[in-house]
Scaffold this active site. Structure first.
Site, PDB file in Angstrom:
ATOM      1  N   THR A   1      -9.168  -0.451  -8.393  1.00 31.63           N
ATOM      2  CA  THR A   1      -9.491   0.772  -9.149  1.00 31.63           C
ATOM      3  C   THR A   1      -9.077   0.679 -10.607  1.00 31.63           C
ATOM      4  OG1 THR A   1      -9.273   2.129  -7.191  1.00 31.63           O
ATOM      5  CG2 THR A   1      -9.028   3.265  -9.268  1.00 31.63           C
TER       6      THR A   1
ATOM      7  N   ASP B   1     -13.221  -5.288  -5.105  1.00 34.46           N
ATOM      8  CA  ASP B   1     -12.489  -4.215  -4.436  1.00 34.46           C
ATOM      9  C   ASP B   1     -11.611  -4.921  -3.398  1.00 34.46           C
ATOM     10  OD1 ASP B   1     -13.161  -0.946  -3.562  1.00 34.46           O
ATOM     11  OD2 ASP B   1     -12.011  -2.223  -2.188  1.00 34.46           O
ATOM     12  N   SER B   2     -10.369  -4.488  -3.263  1.00 32.90           N
ATOM     13  CA  SER B   2      -9.437  -5.259  -2.423  1.00 32.90           C
ATOM     14  C   SER B   2      -9.788  -5.226  -0.940  1.00 32.90           C
ATOM     15  CB  SER B   2      -8.001  -4.806  -2.645  1.00 32.90           C
ATOM     16  OG  SER B   2      -7.759  -3.568  -2.033  1.00 32.90           O
ATOM     17  N   SER B   3     -10.726  -4.370  -0.545  1.00 37.43           N
ATOM     18  CA  SER B   3     -11.181  -4.407   0.855  1.00 37.43           C
ATOM     19  C   SER B   3     -11.863  -5.745   1.147  1.00 37.43           C
ATOM     20  CB  SER B   3     -12.165  -3.271   1.137  1.00 37.43           C
ATOM     21  OG  SER B   3     -11.523  -2.051   0.945  1.00 37.43           O
TER      22      SER B   3
ATOM     23  N   THR C   1      -5.332  -1.178  -4.445  1.00 39.05           N
ATOM     24  CA  THR C   1      -4.191  -0.699  -3.652  1.00 39.05           C
ATOM     25  C   THR C   1      -4.443  -0.773  -2.142  1.00 39.05           C
ATOM     26  OG1 THR C   1      -4.995   1.578  -3.805  1.00 39.05           O
ATOM     27  CG2 THR C   1      -3.387   0.871  -5.449  1.00 39.05           C
ATOM     28  N   ASP C   2      -5.726  -0.743  -1.741  1.00 35.29           N
ATOM     29  CA  ASP C   2      -6.021  -0.615  -0.306  1.00 35.29           C
ATOM     30  C   ASP C   2      -5.382  -1.710   0.545  1.00 35.29           C
ATOM     31  OD1 ASP C   2      -7.460   1.638  -0.899  1.00 35.29           O
ATOM     32  OD2 ASP C   2      -9.434   0.711  -0.697  1.00 35.29           O
TER      33      ASP C   2
ATOM     34  N   THR D   1       6.578  -1.059  16.149  1.00 36.32           N
ATOM     35  CA  THR D   1       6.386   0.366  16.429  1.00 36.32           C
ATOM     36  C   THR D   1       5.196   0.927  15.660  1.00 36.32           C
ATOM     37  OG1 THR D   1       7.362   2.574  16.312  1.00 36.32           O
ATOM     38  CG2 THR D   1       8.053   1.020  14.618  1.00 36.32           C
ATOM     39  N   GLN D   2       4.510   1.872  16.280  1.00 33.68           N
ATOM     40  CA  GLN D   2       3.447   2.561  15.542  1.00 33.68           C
ATOM     41  C   GLN D   2       4.020   3.708  14.726  1.00 33.68           C
ATOM     42  OE1 GLN D   2       1.059   5.353  18.509  1.00 33.68           O
ATOM     43  NE2 GLN D   2       1.042   3.267  19.272  1.00 33.68           N
ATOM     44  N   CYS D   3       5.349   3.917  14.785  1.00 35.20           N
ATOM     45  CA  CYS D   3       5.987   4.872  13.868  1.00 35.20           C
ATOM     46  C   CYS D   3       5.871   4.317  12.455  1.00 35.20           C
ATOM     47  CB  CYS D   3       7.473   5.036  14.172  1.00 35.20           C
ATOM     48  SG  CYS D   3       7.799   5.844  15.729  1.00 35.20           S
TER      49      CYS D   3
HETATM   50  N1  ASP Z   1     -10.734   0.526  -3.178  1.00 33.92           N
HETATM   51  C1  ASP Z   1      -9.772   0.178  -4.202  1.00 33.92           C
HETATM   52  C2  ASP Z   1      -9.251  -1.211  -3.909  1.00 33.92           C
HETATM   53  O1  ASP Z   1      -8.375  -1.379  -3.104  1.00 33.92           O
HETATM   54  C3  ASP Z   1      -8.672   1.168  -4.241  1.00 33.92           C
HETATM   55  C4  ASP Z   1      -7.635   0.941  -5.303  1.00 33.92           C
HETATM   56  O2  ASP Z   1      -7.635   0.009  -6.059  1.00 33.92           O
HETATM   57  O3  ASP Z   1      -6.746   1.790  -5.410  1.00 33.92           O
HETATM   58  O4  ASP Z   1      -9.725  -2.152  -4.476  1.00 33.92           O
END
Ligand code: ASP
Length: 339
Positions: A12, A56-58, A88-89, A274-276
């Protein structure tokens, strides 16, 4: 002057709206740096490298992690520290992966990004980037202040392999539920020395290799147990991260345990976390985890899901042998868990 290399992967922070679809798409570094004239005033010499096509980090992959780590190794004699701009993802996964790949680097590798693109008025990207550079370029005498892989986000510096993206909207998007923050940035940057790089990695050399033959199984009350049959029958699943309840508990009925035993019988490592959101698993604390222990389920201690997944991918990338995997998880290799 200390030297820091910025590596721009996308995310982002460097995105802008596509006029056709209205969706955010990654742009090149020139777009990003034009928004931060402050970079030229820093008392740190900066170098910049960028993915040819920022992503995009996805879309990040193990190959990207291996390439980034090799690139950092290559440049390590030239630079005092590194800042990786990343979406961030999946930032927590990348931070965990780099922590294993760069265990012998002993230099700062600070990942950061932002929730709002750098060109927007209220962007969090400027402060994140500028402070990340400052941290990467800070030394205590001749030694880097933070010689490990970290995430800096919204005034806090975290050990990277302990982080989780916990909020998709807040500026403080990351937390480290099971390990203290390494530094707080206010008027000054306050480093919490006792927690920084306080681990001694094993001297063993590891291959830069991740296996993708990993499944994450999150259990829930009333789940269809045939899912476990699929995993046992699968030819491609070589390791499982089991997200159990609370302190590592799971149903203790025969049907569940027998199906898990079928997986275990195939020498497929099952790592219990843990899923906590935070806290460790303690197998044997409750009756509902004793059977897991008896089946040889491996304790993941207080690993996050992200770190457990990466640790298993990395371990299986070294060797498929069960005793190696068990031994690997009984150590904190790069400070990723508390034993
Ligand atoms: N979809 C973005 C990514 O992870 C989200 C971000 O950067 O905050 O590339």
């Amino acid at each position: 002057m200390n030297k820091v290399l910025i590596i721009y992967t996308g995310g982002t922070i460097g995105m802008a709206s596509d006029p056709e679809t209205g969706s955010l798409i990654p742009l090149d570094f020139a777009h990003l740096s034009a928004q931060i004239p402050e970079l030229k005033q820093m008392n740190i010499e900066l170098g910049v490298e960028s993915f040819t096509k920022p992503i995009d980090s996805s879309n990040i992959s193990p190959k990207n992690w291996i390439d980034i780590a090799a690139f950092i190794q290559d440049k390590s004699a030239e630079y005092d520290g590194f800042v990786l701009l990343h979406g961030t993802d999946t930032m927590s996964y990348t931070a965990a992966a780099l922590s294993f790949l760069l265990k012998d680097l002993h230099k700062p590798v600070i990942l950061t990004g932002s929730q709002l693109p750098i060109g927007t008025i209220r962007t969090d990207g400027k402060e994140n980037l500028i402070t990340a550079i400052e941290i990467a370029g800070t030394k205590d005498g001749s030694i880097p202040m933070v010689p490990e892989v970290c995430i800096y986000f919204e005034t806090q510096l975290f050990r990277g392999n302990r982080t989780r993206k916990y909020n998709s909207e807040n500026f403080d998007a990351f937390q480290s539920p099971n390990y203290p923050v390494l530094a707080d940035a206010g008027i000054d940057i306050n480093y919490h020395y006792a927690y920084i790089a306080n681990f001694t990695p094993p001297i063993e050399k590891f291959k830069a290799s991740f296996s993708n033959e990993v499944a994450i199984l999150k259990i829930f009350p009333g789940m269809d147990l045939s899912m476990l049959d699929y995993l046992a029958a699968s030819k491609t699943v070589k390791g499982i991260v089991l997200e159990s309840f609370g302190a590592g508990n799971a149903p203790s009925n025969n049907a569940f345990i027998e199906k898990l035993a079928n997986i275990s019988a195939k020498n497929i490592p099952i790592v219990n976390i843990t899923q906590c959101y935070g806290g460790p698993v303690v197998q044997g604390k409750y009756e509902t985890s004793i059977k897991l222990k008896e089946l040889g389920v491996i304790s993941g201690h207080d690993l996050s899901t992200e770190a457990a997944c990466i640790k298993l991918m990395f371990a299986l990338g070294q060797e498929k042998d069960l005793s190696f995997i068990r031994n690997f998880f009984n150590q904190s290799i790069v400070g990723e868990c508390t034993l």
